[in-house]
Write a protein that holds these residues in place. Structure first.
Motif, PDB file in Angstrom:
ATOM      1  N   THR A 332      36.851  35.803  42.668  1.00 24.39           N
ATOM      2  CA  THR A 332      38.008  36.355  43.374  1.00 24.39           C
ATOM      3  C   THR A 332      38.592  35.274  44.262  1.00 24.39           C
ATOM      4  O   THR A 332      37.931  34.774  45.165  1.00 24.39           O
ATOM      5  N   GLU A 334      41.079  34.177  47.079  1.00 28.95           N
ATOM      6  CA  GLU A 334      41.760  34.771  48.224  1.00 28.95           C
ATOM      7  C   GLU A 334      42.937  33.881  48.644  1.00 28.95           C
ATOM      8  O   GLU A 334      42.747  32.792  49.186  1.00 28.95           O
ATOM      9  N   ASN A 337      48.437  36.049  50.720  1.00 29.80           N
ATOM     10  CA  ASN A 337      49.053  37.373  50.620  1.00 29.80           C
ATOM     11  C   ASN A 337      48.402  38.287  49.587  1.00 29.80           C
ATOM     12  O   ASN A 337      48.777  39.457  49.490  1.00 29.80           O
ATOM     13  N   GLU A 338      47.467  37.782  48.815  1.00 30.72           N
ATOM     14  CA  GLU A 338      46.871  38.628  47.789  1.00 30.72           C
ATOM     15  C   GLU A 338      45.572  38.021  47.292  1.00 30.72           C
ATOM     16  O   GLU A 338      45.223  36.882  47.608  1.00 30.72           O
ATOM     17  N   SER A 339      44.855  38.833  46.506  1.00 32.19           N
ATOM     18  CA  SER A 339      43.615  38.393  45.880  1.00 32.19           C
ATOM     19  C   SER A 339      43.774  38.498  44.371  1.00 32.19           C
ATOM     20  O   SER A 339      44.370  39.450  43.860  1.00 32.19           O
ATOM     21  N   ILE A 340      43.243  37.521  43.681  1.00 27.37           N
ATOM     22  CA  ILE A 340      43.268  37.511  42.225  1.00 27.37           C
ATOM     23  C   ILE A 340      41.829  37.438  41.725  1.00 27.37           C
ATOM     24  O   ILE A 340      41.071  36.561  42.140  1.00 27.37           O
ATOM     25  N   ALA A 381      47.227  31.948  41.599  1.00 27.91           N
ATOM     26  CA  ALA A 381      47.416  33.396  41.772  1.00 27.91           C
ATOM     27  C   ALA A 381      48.246  33.957  40.624  1.00 27.91           C
ATOM     28  O   ALA A 381      49.276  34.603  40.825  1.00 27.91           O
ATOM     29  N   ARG A 383      48.966  36.563  37.949  1.00 29.10           N
ATOM     30  CA  ARG A 383      48.621  37.963  37.712  1.00 29.10           C
ATOM     31  C   ARG A 383      48.418  38.202  36.221  1.00 29.10           C
ATOM     32  O   ARG A 383      48.898  37.440  35.378  1.00 29.10           O
TER      33      ARG A 383
END
Length: 570
Positions: A332, A334, A337-340, A381, A383
């Motif tokens: 994961t 970090e 602004n987000e986690s992938i 990051a 998606r």
């Protein structure tokens, strides 16, 4: 650095001022700015002394993390089965042949059938069974299960020395499934045949011991509970007596007692589904990144990442190689602004000491390869379903969390022990060469300033010309742009189509002619230097070379001239 100096009666003779219109505005054409730019080399930018996460591996830079996997205990709670309880059974034999009178001499009483007596129910209760246990086909106990049947003669006239009594052809119903060496016991039915059981001191005692239970197809555990039911008692038999000089009674009172010990289960054969706690590895911090990686525009699809994991699996030997573990590893990333999260395909722990490679190293070293398609995305990051070619990136993550999860050991086992089984321990190595995987982009920025002075500050620049020879041993092409900066180091806005040129991969002394132009009819003021911005991009799926300390972009024979005008009051 003095570029233009205009004073009353004084002219800097370093410059050709023949074209200057000697009015309040002096036109400047191709005014040379004497600069000396050193080569731009990545090894001058990456400082490894204070960065524990980025190391030199061979001739490459890589994010490297090594650590131990904290021991995780394997344990399956033991099972205790309480002793079942039974009430004594009293029964009476009536109309004994020859009974009711005194027998003066030796007399063998004909064998008499025992009356039918209701059998008693029992249950081996197993409650709160460990969730790992699904089906018990058989169990082995820590100590023997002891079963006793006691038949006691209650009639006083037969308790003397002048009566010899024994029970013949007994069919005794015992708990079914007992694992015992007694050949007269039927495991399926629980029936025990006893040809002769003599009475001594008024009682006949039968004892049988068992090392466990064969539960056949009745060992499925439901909601952590399992009950094994059956019956015990005297199903049929006879009593035989030989008496001498006694008052032979007409009726005989007998009491039957049953005893079955409680027990602890030491091991079992059956079906197990053991879920091990997740193994969380300390996060890989990516703080204090080198400048050339710390741009928000950077995106790295790692060319040759790898995670090597070694796990000690104590249950493999305890199950004689039958219990194979399965799990997944996930990373994961970090971001601000987000986690992938990316996860591997399932891996298998099919050895006492399993070595897993989530990669494709050139030398396997005894490692088993596990597919992990998303591993190359761990620094980006990206998606799920997003196009890596058009993805613009948001820099590198602040940290990466490694988690080994969904670890299960499922299957059939034989004589598998309960209790503490040992600990799963091991180590891991995470290596991510900072490679130019396809669609990767590294942005490097460097500012060369300090060129200004009182005179140059007064020049209103309309154009900046930069000529140089560019060489690079980078395996990919580079888009290089040059933007003027002021004394504060801030970029000066110029025409967006100016100041850019393309550097070919592995180029040598490639001529560069660059024009930086003011916006519209405007001018560039307070010019103090330039900011070089190199966008190193990879579009080829075949190139996997990593960023190393010897890779460089070098500009030499640099000449900078400016056009514009100089204004002053006379």
């Amino acid at each position: 650095l003095t570029v233009v100096s205009v004073m009353t009666g004084c002219v800097d003779d370093k410059y050709d001022l023949s074209d200057i219109d000697t009015t309040s505005r002096f036109t400047v054409d191709n005014l040379t700015v004497p600069v000396n730019l050193s080569e731009i080399k990545l090894k001058n930018v990456v400082n490894l002394d204070d960065n524990e996460n980025i190391q030199k591996v061979g001739d490459e830079y890589a994010i490297v993390k090594h650590g131990d996997i904290n021991p995780t205990e394997f344990s399956i709670a033991g099972i205790h089965v309480n002793q079942p309880t039974f009430d004594p059974s009293d029964f009476e034999i009536k109309n004994v042949p020859g009974g009711g009178v005194h027998v003066p001499g030796q007399y063998d009483v004909p064998a008499i059938d025992l009356p039918q007596v209701a059998l008693q129910n029992y249950e081996f209760k197993m409650e709160g069974v460990d969730n790992a246990l699904k089906v018990l086909e058989d169990i082995k106990t820590a100590d023997d299960i002891e079963i006793k049947v006691v038949l006691t003669i209650k009639t006083q006239e037969l308790l003397g020395a002048n009566a010899s009594i024994s029970f013949k052809d007994l069919n005794i119903q015992l708990p079914w499934g007992l694992i015992t060496d007694n050949e007269d016991y039927d495991q399926k039915t629980g029936m025990l045949i006893v040809n002769d059981l003599p009475v001594e001191a008024g009682s006949a005692t039968l004892t049988i011991k068992a090392s466990g239970l064969d539960l056949d197809d009745k060992g499925t555990i439901v909601d952590g509970n399992l009950g094994i039911e059956g019956k015990v008692g005297i199903d049929s038999g006879k009593i035989k007596m030989s008496v001498n000089d006694i008052d032979l009674p007409s009726n005989i009172d007998i009491q039957a007692e049953y005893y079955v010990s409680g027990f602890d289960i030491a091991s079992f054969s059956g079906n197990i589904d053991y879920k091990m706690d997740d193994i969380n590895i300390a996060p890989i911090s990516l703080s204090d990144l080198p400048d050339f990686l710390d741009s928000s525009e950077t995106k790295l699809f790692i060319a040759n990442p790898q995670i090597l994991v070694e796990i000690h699996n104590p249950v493999y030997e305890k199950s004689n190689g039958k219990l194979i573990g399965q799990g997944q590893i996930s990373l994961t990333s970090e971001f601000k602004n987000e986690s992938i999260e990316r996860a591997s395909e399932p891996f298998f722990l099919d050895k006492t000491d399993s070595k897993l490679a989530f990669c494709t190293p050139s030398n396997d070293g005894g490692f088993t390869f596990v597919k992990f398609d998303g591993l190359r995305d761990v620094l980006t990051a990206l998606r799920e379903g997003e196009n890596p070619e058009t993805y613009v990136g948001q820099g590198l993550p602040e940290s990466i969390h490694v988690n080994i999860h969904d670890i299960t050991f499922s299957g059939e086992v034989t004589d598998f022990p309960l209790g503490d089984l040992g600990s799963a321990s091991g180590s891991y190595d995470f290596t991510a060469p900072l490679g130019f995987g396809q669609f990767s982009r590294v942005v490097y920025e460097s500012t060369e300033d300090g060129w200004g002075g009182d005179d140059l500050d007064k020049v209103n620049i309309t154009k900046i010309h930069l000529n140089a020879l560019c060489s690079t041993n980078l395996p990919v092409s580079v888009q290089l742009s040059v933007v003027p900066v002021d004394k504060n180091g801030d970029e000066i806005k110029v025409d967006e189509n100016s100041g850019k040129f393309h550097v070919s991969a592995n180029s040598s002394n490639e001529p560069v002619e660059l024009l930086i132009q003011a916006i519209g009819n405007g001018t560039i003021k307070n010019f103090d230097g330039v900011k070089f911005k190199a966008i190193i991009a990879q579009d080829s799926p075949d190139n996997t070379e990593a960023i190393g300390p010897d890779l460089q972009i070098a500009l030499k024979d640099i000449k900078v001239t400016v056009d514009g005008y100089y204004e002053t009051d006379f």
